[in-house]
Design a protein around this motif. Structure first.
Motif, mmCIF file in Angstrom:
data_model
loop_
_atom_site.group_PDB
_atom_site.id
_atom_site.type_symbol
_atom_site.label_atom_id
_atom_site.label_comp_id
_atom_site.label_asym_id
_atom_site.label_seq_id
_atom_site.Cartn_x
_atom_site.Cartn_y
_atom_site.Cartn_z
ATOM 1 N N ILE A 39 6.567 42.585 110.414
ATOM 2 C CA ILE A 39 6.516 43.511 111.543
ATOM 3 C C ILE A 39 6.388 42.679 112.809
ATOM 4 C CG2 ILE A 39 5.242 45.376 112.666
ATOM 5 C CD1 ILE A 39 4.133 46.113 109.883
ATOM 6 N N LEU A 64 6.005 51.619 116.427
ATOM 7 C CA LEU A 64 6.561 50.805 115.346
ATOM 8 C C LEU A 64 7.451 51.636 114.435
ATOM 9 C CD1 LEU A 64 3.443 48.685 114.264
ATOM 10 C CD2 LEU A 64 5.370 47.928 115.671
ATOM 11 N N VAL A 113 11.003 45.953 112.327
ATOM 12 C CA VAL A 113 10.448 45.976 110.977
ATOM 13 C C VAL A 113 11.498 45.370 110.055
ATOM 14 C CG1 VAL A 113 9.487 47.384 109.138
ATOM 15 C CG2 VAL A 113 9.116 48.047 111.514
ATOM 16 N N PHE A 143 13.246 50.241 113.702
ATOM 17 C CA PHE A 143 13.028 51.205 112.630
ATOM 18 C C PHE A 143 14.187 52.181 112.503
ATOM 19 C CE2 PHE A 143 11.306 54.820 110.422
ATOM 20 C CZ PHE A 143 10.383 54.286 109.528
ATOM 21 N N VAL A 194 9.963 50.762 104.213
ATOM 22 C CA VAL A 194 8.699 50.908 104.941
ATOM 23 C C VAL A 194 7.977 52.157 104.459
ATOM 24 C CG1 VAL A 194 7.604 50.983 107.206
ATOM 25 C CG2 VAL A 194 9.861 49.919 106.960
ATOM 26 N N VAL A 246 6.994 47.017 103.197
ATOM 27 C CA VAL A 246 6.062 47.060 104.325
ATOM 28 C C VAL A 246 5.286 48.362 104.264
ATOM 29 C CG1 VAL A 246 5.871 47.167 106.848
ATOM 30 C CG2 VAL A 246 7.558 45.636 105.790
#
Length: 298
Positions: free
Chosen positions: A2, A47, A60, A65, A75, A149
């Motif tokens: 990240i 994020l 990411v 994203f 994610v 993640v």
């Protein structure tokens, strides 16, 4: 991985997040800490592309994203465990997500078992769930696509001690297998027990960041001798900061330097060790004392 790069968010004239940059690495748990209103949730929403930054960007796994294809496979996100449809069962909600991610039906059964929800709990409507059960269901959603993640906001909120211990083990195992974890929590002792890295934020700005070992370390030495006054004088004469304590001397000199100075001065040492590290709670309040809410006495 990240990457937050100079994230800034304004709401009218209010600056909620101010030039925030940090990285979260694979194989590590990053604790994201700050008092209420510090900007943690806003950063996490940026994020995940739920809030657009005023300036700056976030990546990411090397991509914004919004550019991730089928992002649930890459994610896992838990930002609000209470944001669940009260009229659906936990299993139904996971099944819908599994269909959207094109996962096999058996994956739902696997993840229900993995997060410790019983079959009866999974088949109950979520309006009947306790907060701890909602957290387990939220974690199930985050883990459903077997992501690389995890971005988790207060995942331990509402869990009992056994549940907190379980979550700690789950996240540690995820990171040890090469996953990246960003974890926001007010449970400082739990963050201290599992975090490899720390990011501390206050009033929308980064106050400190680095490895937990680095931030919690206290340079210097604690020493006791048969002549503490003499040792104190020798250390100061050698140019080291030093202070008397209730049972000896505290100094910024290294253990090796203290030993050499004591030997040269003919002073017998009875205890010599590095200074004890800060606890995370002490570091947190020291860093954020000027950035939290003022408490009003009753």
């Amino acid at each position: 991985m990240i990457n937050a790069e100079h994230l800034t968010k304004r709401y009218g004239s209010r600056l909620a997040v101010d030039d925030v940059s940090f990285n979260c690495r694979p194989g590590r748990v990053t604790g994201f800490l700050g008092p209420n209103g510090a900007g943690k949730s806003t950063v996490m929403r940026m994020l995940c592309a739920l809030t657009a930054p005023s300036t700056g960007r976030s990546l990411v796994l090397g991509h914004p994203f919004r550019e991730l294809r089928n992002p649930g496979h890459q994610v896992g996100v838990l930002l609000d465990a209470s944001a669940q449809h009260g009229g659906r069962t936990g299993r139904e909600m996971l099944s819908v997500s599994a269909q959207l991610m094109r996962l096999p039906a058996g994956r739902v059964r696997q993840i229900v078992d993995h997060v410790g929800l019983t079959a009866r709990e999974a088949d109950a409507r979520t309006r009947t769930y306790s907060l701890g059960m909602r957290q387990r269901l939220g974690l199930a959603h985050a883990l459903l696509g077997d992501p690389q993640v995890l971005i988790l906001d207060e995942p331990a909120n509402g869990l009992d001690p056994a549940g907190i211990r379980w979550m700690r083990g789950l996240l540690r195992s995820f990171a040890d297998a090469g996953g990246t974890v960003l974890l926001s929590s007010h449970l400082l002792h739990e963050v201290e027990a599992m975090a490899d890295d720390l990011v501390i934020i206050g009033n929308g700005r980064i106050l400190a960041q680095g490895s937990a070992d680095q931030l919690l370390a206290v340079p210097g030495t604690r020493v006791q001798s048969l002549d503490n006054d003499g040792l104190l004088a020798e250390l100061i004469a050698a140019g080291h900061a030093a202070d008397a304590t209730s049972d000896g001397v505290s100094t910024g000199a290294s253990v090796v330097d203290v030993g050499r100075i004591a030997l040269a001065g003919g002073i017998v040492l009875i205890d010599l060790r590095p200074a004890e590290a800060f606890g995370l709670e002490e570091l947190f309040f020291d860093m954020t004392a000027q950035h939290g809410r003022d408490e009003v006495a009753a």
